[in-house]
Design an enzyme around this catalytic site. Structure first.
Site, PDB file in Angstrom:
ATOM      1  N   LYS A 102       0.944   0.184  -6.617  1.00 31.53           N
ATOM      2  CA  LYS A 102       0.772   1.304  -7.534  1.00 31.53           C
ATOM      3  C   LYS A 102       1.961   2.257  -7.540  1.00 31.53           C
ATOM      4  O   LYS A 102       2.028   3.152  -8.380  1.00 31.53           O
ATOM      5  CB  LYS A 102      -0.508   2.056  -7.198  1.00 31.53           C
ATOM      6  CG  LYS A 102      -1.754   1.211  -7.446  1.00 31.53           C
ATOM      7  CD  LYS A 102      -3.035   1.997  -7.197  1.00 31.53           C
ATOM      8  CE  LYS A 102      -4.253   1.189  -7.597  1.00 31.53           C
ATOM      9  NZ  LYS A 102      -4.548   0.099  -6.639  1.00 31.53           N
TER      10      LYS A 102
HETATM   11  C1  PLP Z   1      -5.369  -0.980  -7.074  1.00 31.14           C
HETATM   12  C2  PLP Z   1      -5.212  -2.211  -6.280  1.00 31.14           C
HETATM   13  C3  PLP Z   1      -5.604  -3.469  -6.770  1.00 31.14           C
HETATM   14  C4  PLP Z   1      -6.306  -3.644  -8.098  1.00 31.14           C
HETATM   15  O1  PLP Z   1      -5.485  -3.388  -9.189  1.00 31.14           O
HETATM   16  P1  PLP Z   1      -6.118  -3.139 -10.646  1.00 31.14           P
HETATM   17  O2  PLP Z   1      -4.970  -2.858 -11.526  1.00 31.14           O
HETATM   18  O3  PLP Z   1      -7.039  -1.946 -10.491  1.00 31.14           O
HETATM   19  O4  PLP Z   1      -6.877  -4.355 -11.018  1.00 31.14           O
HETATM   20  C5  PLP Z   1      -5.368  -4.595  -5.996  1.00 31.14           C
HETATM   21  N1  PLP Z   1      -4.783  -4.482  -4.783  1.00 31.14           N
HETATM   22  C6  PLP Z   1      -4.412  -3.295  -4.264  1.00 31.14           C
HETATM   23  C7  PLP Z   1      -3.815  -3.258  -2.906  1.00 31.14           C
HETATM   24  C8  PLP Z   1      -4.595  -2.117  -4.991  1.00 31.14           C
HETATM   25  O5  PLP Z   1      -4.231  -0.950  -4.457  1.00 31.14           O
END
Ligand code: PLP
Length: 429
Positions: free
Chosen positions: A107
């Site tokens: 993210k």
């Molecule tokens: C947020 C997150 C996800 C999921 O991603 P989305 O875009 O919400 O489907 C998967 N793995 C990790 C480590 C995350 O922080």
């Protein structure tokens, strides 16, 4: 580029307005009015371009001219100043490591990009924006780090006291400046409920511009399409027929991949890899979408029972179930299967994955049982972010990367709250 609300009951609006609002006034998600494929020569010569060049070309149609070209170039360069390596697991499976950013969570890219866009919009309009987020762990750290020091933006993060890991708590509470961590006496759902209440509190929203920083926000969602291009750039000389297995929670990442595909990136297929939260798996069988309360798992960033971006995925496929089914497979795995996959990756390939990546690996394997492709699974977090589970499974200790070590020595600061009124009091003070 203008954006429309998927609820179709709000006026179309600019990129800037959509970013500042997060959700449209009719509570719908924003969606770009058009997606124009890039020239095929872009993909033919992609290996000659830097990541920042690729990203700029891929995203500019969604953003120019509201952010001028030279500034968008700088934003993209600053956002992407770390590596996105593809690591080969075996002949048919590779992983794209998305955890080399400052908080070691995928993210980071979306948070850094969105922060810089908001920072730019605030230079010309002196209104302060307050970004309000609830986190179960990973999102908060990436958002806090991404927005640190951005002028005109305050970030307030709510996290459940005692329910996030030590590393995650340090990442939230040691930054200072424009970042405030509120430690909520409760669980994640309590944090989430307080945030929702704040967005619906007219007395509050009349006085301040509140926005969210999760993947409903287009500035956090769209930059994730870069990952798919970076993987393709590294693999195209070795493999054709590339498919992606994406550990999915709110389905923002995988949905951005489908935008990359609309831009012309040759992607054979998408695999949504899920934990026990299997709303989409069931939908792909029954064609009926039944959201459910989330259940807790060891891949907790994917504990989502009503994935917010699924509606965008349907829009990308013109709400045609057969078209979607031809492009997307979806599987769900238990924690026991996830742990077995972590161990298999370690024993057979000397690869230390995190629980989310392990779910992605399982999705890749299941797809390959019936299809020929080279499948890239996304490694969305560094294994040390989920240290307890990983070390317990592989029976080895995992070294802390320098980014993490640096925050562990710092003293964290948080403000304890235990009711919505305390949150509101804080925001108005
Ligand atoms: C947020 C997150 C996800 C999921 O991603 P989305 O875009 O919400 O489907 C998967 N793995 C990790 C480590 C995350 O922080």
């Amino acid at each position: 580029m203008n954006y429309y609300s998927l609820n179709k009951k709000a006026p179309n609006t600019t990129f800037a307005d959509a970013v500042v609002r997060g959700l449209a006034p009719d509570k719908g998600l924003y969606f770009p009015e058009s997606i124009t494929p890039l020239d095929p020569s872009f993909f033919e010569t992609i290996e000659d371009k830097s990541n920042a060049e690729i990203a700029f070309e891929a995203i500019k149609q969604f953003i120019l001219p509201e952010i001028p070209e030279d500034i968008l170039k700088t934003i993209v360069e600053e956002t992407l100043n770390f590596d996105f390596p593809v690591v080969e697991i075996n002949e048919n499976i590779s992983t794209l490591e998305l955890f080399h950013g400052p908080t070691m969570a995928f993210k980071d890219v979306g948070a850094r990009f969105m922060a810089r866009c908001l920072g730019y919009f605030n230079k010309t309009n002196t209104n302060h924006v307050t970004v309000l987020v609830a986190t179960s762990g990973d999102t908060g750290g990436a958002v806090a780090n991404g927005f640190l020091g951005v002028k005109g933006v305050d970030v307030v993060i709510l996290y459940p006291s005692g329910k996030v890991s030590d590393i995650q708590e340090k990442q939230l509470t040691t930054l200072g400046q424009n970042i405030t961590a509120l430690e909520v006496d409760g669980v994640f759902d309590d944090c989430q409920d307080m945030v929702k209440q704040a967005f619906m509190d007219k007395e509050l929203t009349d006085k301040m511009q509140l926005t969210s920083a999760n993947s409903i926000n287009i500035a956090r969602w769209l930059p994730q399409l870069f990952y798919y291009m970076f993987a393709y750039k590294q693999l195209k000389s070795k493999h054709s027929d590339i498919a992606f297995s994406v550990p999915s929670g709110n389905f923002g990442n995988i949905c951005a991949g489908m935008v990359a595909q609309k831009l012309g990136l040759p992607i054979k297929h998408f695999i949504a890899a899920n934990n026990a939260n299997d709303t989409v798996v069931n939908y792909m069988i029954s064609q009926t979408y039944i959201p459910k309360p989330s259940v807790q798992t060891i891949s907790n960033a994917m504990d989502v029972g009503n994935p917010s971006n699924f509606i965008r995925i349907q829009e990308l496929h013109n709400n045609d179930f057969d078209a979607l089914k031809a492009n997307l497979s979806s599987y769900s795995y238990t924690d026991e299967e996830t742990k077995a996959a972590l161990l298999e990756l370690y024993n057979d390939y000397s690869y230390v994955a995190d629980p989310h990546g392990a779910v992605g690996y399982l999705g890749a394997k299941d797809y390959l049982k019936e299809n020929d492709a080279h499948v890239v699974f996304m490694e969305t977090a560094h294994p040390t972010k989920f240290l307890d589970v990983v070390e317990d499974v592989i029976k080895e200790s995992v070294a802390l990367p320098s980014q993490i070590e640096a925050v562990m020595d710092k003293e964290g600061v948080s403000i304890k709250i235990n009711s919505y009124n305390e949150l509101k009091g804080f925001l108005l003070s």
